[in-house]
Design an enzyme around this catalytic site. Sequence first.
Site, PDB file in Angstrom:
ATOM      1  N   GLU A  94      47.854 -19.854  63.513  1.00  0.00           N
ATOM      2  CA  GLU A  94      48.790 -19.440  62.613  1.00  0.00           C
ATOM      3  C   GLU A  94      50.013 -20.474  62.369  1.00  0.00           C
ATOM      4  O   GLU A  94      50.348 -20.806  63.372  1.00  0.00           O
ATOM      5  CB  GLU A  94      49.502 -17.998  62.880  1.00  0.00           C
ATOM      6  N   CYS A 112      56.998 -23.003  60.848  1.00  0.00           N
ATOM      7  CA  CYS A 112      56.723 -22.816  61.948  1.00  0.00           C
ATOM      8  C   CYS A 112      55.345 -22.964  62.617  1.00  0.00           C
ATOM      9  O   CYS A 112      54.387 -22.543  62.034  1.00  0.00           O
ATOM     10  CB  CYS A 112      57.187 -21.097  62.585  1.00  0.00           C
TER      11      CYS A 112
END
Length: 356
Positions: A94, A112
């Site tokens: 992810e 991120c």
Amino acid sequence: MNNMVIDLRGCSEDELIRICQEIGLKRFRAIQLFQWVQQKAVRTWDEMNNIGKGDRQALRSHLHLYPLERVREQRSEDGTRKYLFRLEDGETIECVLMDYARTSSRDRHTVCVSTQVGCAVGCAFCATGLEGFRRNLTVAEIVGQVLDITHFVRQEDPEFQVTNIVFMGMGEPLLNYDQVLQAILLLNHGQGLNIGMRRMTISTSGVVPRIIQLAKDNPQVGLAVSLHAAQDKVRNDLIPMNRRYPLAQLMEACQEYTQITHRRITFEVALTAENAKREEAQALARLLRGQLGHVNLIPVNPVAGTGMERPDPELMRRFAQVLEDAGISVSSREERGVDIDAACGQLRRQWEGELK
């Protein structure tokens, strides 16, 4: 030259120059190639339209270009985008894009990034740790997250540029140290995305030897420490890494880090309905007294399987006030993407659960 095919997205400009020279191509081809991949974020060889077909074919026999497969994308009401990418071996990771509009300076676009498939640390509040550790990511896979997000967003906004990177996704970055540092150099390269060193931050659960090594190897990159508790008996349960590197060792390493870099550390503290107490705040203030740092309070994300509940906003305010009264710099993290399960590991668990 051996016949091993090298991953193009993980190559430095110097490596590409060497490869081009070895297969009889001129130096400028390597520079063009680097810019296509690292600056323009192309995902196919055919997009490199100023490199002749013959040269492209020669390069393809030595260099492998494998963009990440976008399995799922979720968009929050606040503009946050969360991506689930499939890697070449079928594993999934992810990453998250967070946009922050500014009035007095340029907008901030923060990605991120994950550094491992899964995580071996096993923090009690983290969805990633519930799935265990699979493997480290390669340099190309780390950089590829930023490149692919850039590529996808540029389909809507051709001027889009990532401005900040936080290594706070899946995995413990300092347990994949060499690959993370190489990825940072590529992301910082002037002929690539040109993201400033000081706009990149590595988050760690407390790998003490690597904290000190990072201070010496790259003092420009920011450091965030997932502290979460000010007493060993509490932190042992939250972050198993604490049994190997207890708080006394961790804080000593943090002092050494700031002495070498002269940069303050961000101390992340995840607050739950259970630990957002005055006594915990007082213990934290004592632990951080004299340390060059800033505390970032984070309301824990609701993750199935952890049994942890978010604290009441008033509890968080009182917790912060105790720190402020003790002279500790503190802020509460601006929450992003709560409506799309943006906490690390949640989307991957959800998707894998659907496959079962």
